[in-house]
Design a protein around this motif. Sequence first.
Motif, PDB file in Angstrom:
ATOM      1  N   ARG A 238      -4.633   2.788  -5.869  1.00 51.29           N
ATOM      2  CA  ARG A 238      -4.636   2.830  -4.409  1.00 51.29           C
ATOM      3  C   ARG A 238      -5.836   2.064  -3.855  1.00 51.29           C
ATOM      4  O   ARG A 238      -5.706   1.242  -2.970  1.00 51.29           O
ATOM      5  CB  ARG A 238      -4.659   4.272  -3.928  1.00 51.29           C
ATOM      6  CG  ARG A 238      -4.668   4.372  -2.412  1.00 51.29           C
ATOM      7  CD  ARG A 238      -4.566   5.806  -1.954  1.00 51.29           C
ATOM      8  NE  ARG A 238      -4.646   5.827  -0.520  1.00 51.29           N
ATOM      9  CZ  ARG A 238      -5.559   6.496   0.160  1.00 51.29           C
ATOM     10  NH1 ARG A 238      -6.440   7.234  -0.464  1.00 51.29           N
ATOM     11  NH2 ARG A 238      -5.568   6.468   1.468  1.00 51.29           N
TER      12      ARG A 238
ATOM     13  N   GLU B 165      -6.005  -1.405  -1.487  1.00 52.25           N
ATOM     14  CA  GLU B 165      -6.728  -1.468  -0.220  1.00 52.25           C
ATOM     15  C   GLU B 165      -7.794  -2.557  -0.259  1.00 52.25           C
ATOM     16  O   GLU B 165      -7.973  -3.282   0.714  1.00 52.25           O
ATOM     17  CB  GLU B 165      -7.329  -0.105   0.127  1.00 52.25           C
ATOM     18  CG  GLU B 165      -6.257   0.876   0.552  1.00 52.25           C
ATOM     19  CD  GLU B 165      -6.780   2.269   0.851  1.00 52.25           C
ATOM     20  OE1 GLU B 165      -7.996   2.523   0.730  1.00 52.25           O
ATOM     21  OE2 GLU B 165      -5.945   3.116   1.193  1.00 52.25           O
TER      22      GLU B 165
ATOM     23  N   GLN C 184       4.878  -2.292   3.189  1.00 51.69           N
ATOM     24  CA  GLN C 184       4.933  -2.849   1.844  1.00 51.69           C
ATOM     25  C   GLN C 184       6.159  -2.389   1.080  1.00 51.69           C
ATOM     26  O   GLN C 184       6.679  -3.122   0.267  1.00 51.69           O
ATOM     27  CB  GLN C 184       3.687  -2.469   1.057  1.00 51.69           C
ATOM     28  CG  GLN C 184       2.483  -3.275   1.467  1.00 51.69           C
ATOM     29  CD  GLN C 184       1.350  -3.039   0.524  1.00 51.69           C
ATOM     30  OE1 GLN C 184       0.811  -1.946   0.462  1.00 51.69           O
ATOM     31  NE2 GLN C 184       0.973  -4.068  -0.209  1.00 51.69           N
TER      32      GLN C 184
ATOM     33  N   TYR D 287       5.487   2.894   3.461  1.00 51.89           N
ATOM     34  CA  TYR D 287       4.029   2.836   3.414  1.00 51.89           C
ATOM     35  C   TYR D 287       3.567   1.401   3.596  1.00 51.89           C
ATOM     36  O   TYR D 287       4.340   0.460   3.430  1.00 51.89           O
ATOM     37  CB  TYR D 287       3.497   3.397   2.091  1.00 51.89           C
ATOM     38  CG  TYR D 287       3.896   2.564   0.892  1.00 51.89           C
ATOM     39  CD1 TYR D 287       3.074   1.534   0.432  1.00 51.89           C
ATOM     40  CD2 TYR D 287       5.101   2.785   0.245  1.00 51.89           C
ATOM     41  CE1 TYR D 287       3.452   0.758  -0.639  1.00 51.89           C
ATOM     42  CE2 TYR D 287       5.476   2.017  -0.834  1.00 51.89           C
ATOM     43  CZ  TYR D 287       4.649   0.996  -1.276  1.00 51.89           C
ATOM     44  OH  TYR D 287       5.018   0.219  -2.345  1.00 51.89           O
TER      45      TYR D 287
ATOM     46  N   TYR E 227       0.277  -0.905   5.840  1.00 54.76           N
ATOM     47  CA  TYR E 227      -0.956  -1.005   6.608  1.00 54.76           C
ATOM     48  C   TYR E 227      -0.627  -1.242   8.071  1.00 54.76           C
ATOM     49  O   TYR E 227       0.472  -1.663   8.408  1.00 54.76           O
ATOM     50  CB  TYR E 227      -1.822  -2.153   6.076  1.00 54.76           C
ATOM     51  CG  TYR E 227      -2.212  -1.932   4.638  1.00 54.76           C
ATOM     52  CD1 TYR E 227      -3.306  -1.144   4.313  1.00 54.76           C
ATOM     53  CD2 TYR E 227      -1.461  -2.479   3.604  1.00 54.76           C
ATOM     54  CE1 TYR E 227      -3.646  -0.910   2.998  1.00 54.76           C
ATOM     55  CE2 TYR E 227      -1.796  -2.253   2.277  1.00 54.76           C
ATOM     56  CZ  TYR E 227      -2.889  -1.472   1.982  1.00 54.76           C
ATOM     57  OH  TYR E 227      -3.230  -1.224   0.685  1.00 54.76           O
TER      58      TYR E 227
ATOM     59  N   LEU F  77      -9.435   2.145   7.738  1.00 53.83           N
ATOM     60  CA  LEU F  77     -10.008   1.407   6.614  1.00 53.83           C
ATOM     61  C   LEU F  77     -11.254   0.638   7.039  1.00 53.83           C
ATOM     62  O   LEU F  77     -12.337   0.857   6.520  1.00 53.83           O
ATOM     63  CB  LEU F  77      -8.983   0.425   6.029  1.00 53.83           C
ATOM     64  CG  LEU F  77      -7.746   1.033   5.404  1.00 53.83           C
ATOM     65  CD1 LEU F  77      -6.755  -0.054   5.008  1.00 53.83           C
ATOM     66  CD2 LEU F  77      -8.130   1.871   4.191  1.00 53.83           C
TER      67      LEU F  77
ATOM     68  N   TYR G  26      -5.830   0.014   9.305  1.00 45.77           N
ATOM     69  CA  TYR G  26      -5.547   1.380   8.856  1.00 45.77           C
ATOM     70  C   TYR G  26      -4.537   1.328   7.721  1.00 45.77           C
ATOM     71  O   TYR G  26      -3.676   0.441   7.685  1.00 45.77           O
ATOM     72  CB  TYR G  26      -4.913   2.202   9.989  1.00 45.77           C
ATOM     73  CG  TYR G  26      -5.809   2.380  11.188  1.00 45.77           C
ATOM     74  CD1 TYR G  26      -6.465   3.574  11.415  1.00 45.77           C
ATOM     75  CD2 TYR G  26      -5.998   1.340  12.111  1.00 45.77           C
ATOM     76  CE1 TYR G  26      -7.293   3.744  12.524  1.00 45.77           C
ATOM     77  CE2 TYR G  26      -6.820   1.493  13.213  1.00 45.77           C
ATOM     78  CZ  TYR G  26      -7.466   2.696  13.407  1.00 45.77           C
ATOM     79  OH  TYR G  26      -8.285   2.859  14.504  1.00 45.77           O
ATOM     80  N   SER G  27      -4.628   2.279   6.779  1.00 47.22           N
ATOM     81  CA  SER G  27      -3.522   2.450   5.849  1.00 47.22           C
ATOM     82  C   SER G  27      -2.469   3.274   6.605  1.00 47.22           C
ATOM     83  O   SER G  27      -2.807   4.026   7.521  1.00 47.22           O
ATOM     84  CB  SER G  27      -3.955   3.136   4.561  1.00 47.22           C
ATOM     85  OG  SER G  27      -4.406   4.445   4.806  1.00 47.22           O
ATOM     86  N   TRP G  28      -1.205   3.118   6.240  1.00 46.31           N
ATOM     87  CA  TRP G  28      -0.118   3.777   6.959  1.00 46.31           C
ATOM     88  C   TRP G  28       0.881   4.380   5.981  1.00 46.31           C
ATOM     89  O   TRP G  28       1.215   3.760   4.968  1.00 46.31           O
ATOM     90  CB  TRP G  28       0.591   2.767   7.853  1.00 46.31           C
ATOM     91  CG  TRP G  28       1.917   3.227   8.402  1.00 46.31           C
ATOM     92  CD1 TRP G  28       2.110   4.175   9.352  1.00 46.31           C
ATOM     93  CD2 TRP G  28       3.208   2.778   8.017  1.00 46.31           C
ATOM     94  NE1 TRP G  28       3.451   4.342   9.581  1.00 46.31           N
ATOM     95  CE2 TRP G  28       4.147   3.480   8.768  1.00 46.31           C
ATOM     96  CE3 TRP G  28       3.664   1.831   7.099  1.00 46.31           C
ATOM     97  CZ2 TRP G  28       5.519   3.286   8.635  1.00 46.31           C
ATOM     98  CZ3 TRP G  28       5.022   1.625   6.952  1.00 46.31           C
ATOM     99  CH2 TRP G  28       5.935   2.346   7.739  1.00 46.31           C
ATOM    100  N   ARG G  29       1.325   5.570   6.276  1.00 44.76           N
ATOM    101  CA  ARG G  29       2.391   6.223   5.525  1.00 44.76           C
ATOM    102  C   ARG G  29       3.311   6.910   6.531  1.00 44.76           C
ATOM    103  O   ARG G  29       2.854   7.567   7.447  1.00 44.76           O
ATOM    104  CB  ARG G  29       1.848   7.290   4.586  1.00 44.76           C
ATOM    105  CG  ARG G  29       0.887   6.738   3.571  1.00 44.76           C
ATOM    106  CD  ARG G  29       1.191   7.219   2.181  1.00 44.76           C
ATOM    107  NE  ARG G  29       0.185   6.797   1.225  1.00 44.76           N
ATOM    108  CZ  ARG G  29       0.148   5.595   0.664  1.00 44.76           C
ATOM    109  NH1 ARG G  29       1.021   4.698   0.977  1.00 44.76           N
ATOM    110  NH2 ARG G  29      -0.787   5.293  -0.211  1.00 44.76           N
TER     111      ARG G  29
END
Length: 123
Positions: free
Chosen positions: A22, A26, A73, A81, A83, A112, A117-120
């Motif tokens: 992970r 990133e 992605q 998921y 960004y 981040l 930002y990371s996104w889920r």
Amino acid sequence: MLAFSGVLALAGALVAAVVAVRDGGERRFLGSAAEIEVYARGVAEGDRLGPRSVGGMEFEEIRRERGVVVFQQGEREHSPYGYAWSPHGDPARLLADVEWSADHLDHRFEHLQGAFYSWRGSR
């Protein structure tokens, strides 16, 4: 007792591997951040773009809603998921009542760096 210790060691190694993968993703994303930001600025409001490579990274979909550009992605267990680029602040606040598909998604963002930002999404 020895078997239990072995199971604990294996579980610890698995958690460390997941965190390393992970963090590596990133780091790779942030290494491409300048190119990705230039691209994000050119995405028009309401655009929903199919698979493409940006900054040396592959994305299944890129979309812009309320000024937030989400770079999807992939999906794990039917949960997307990727960004997000959100120059106007917290994307969770900006996208609070946006429906992205027929299935309701709960969005989770983790800051981040800068506007990234990371996104889920979870169903």
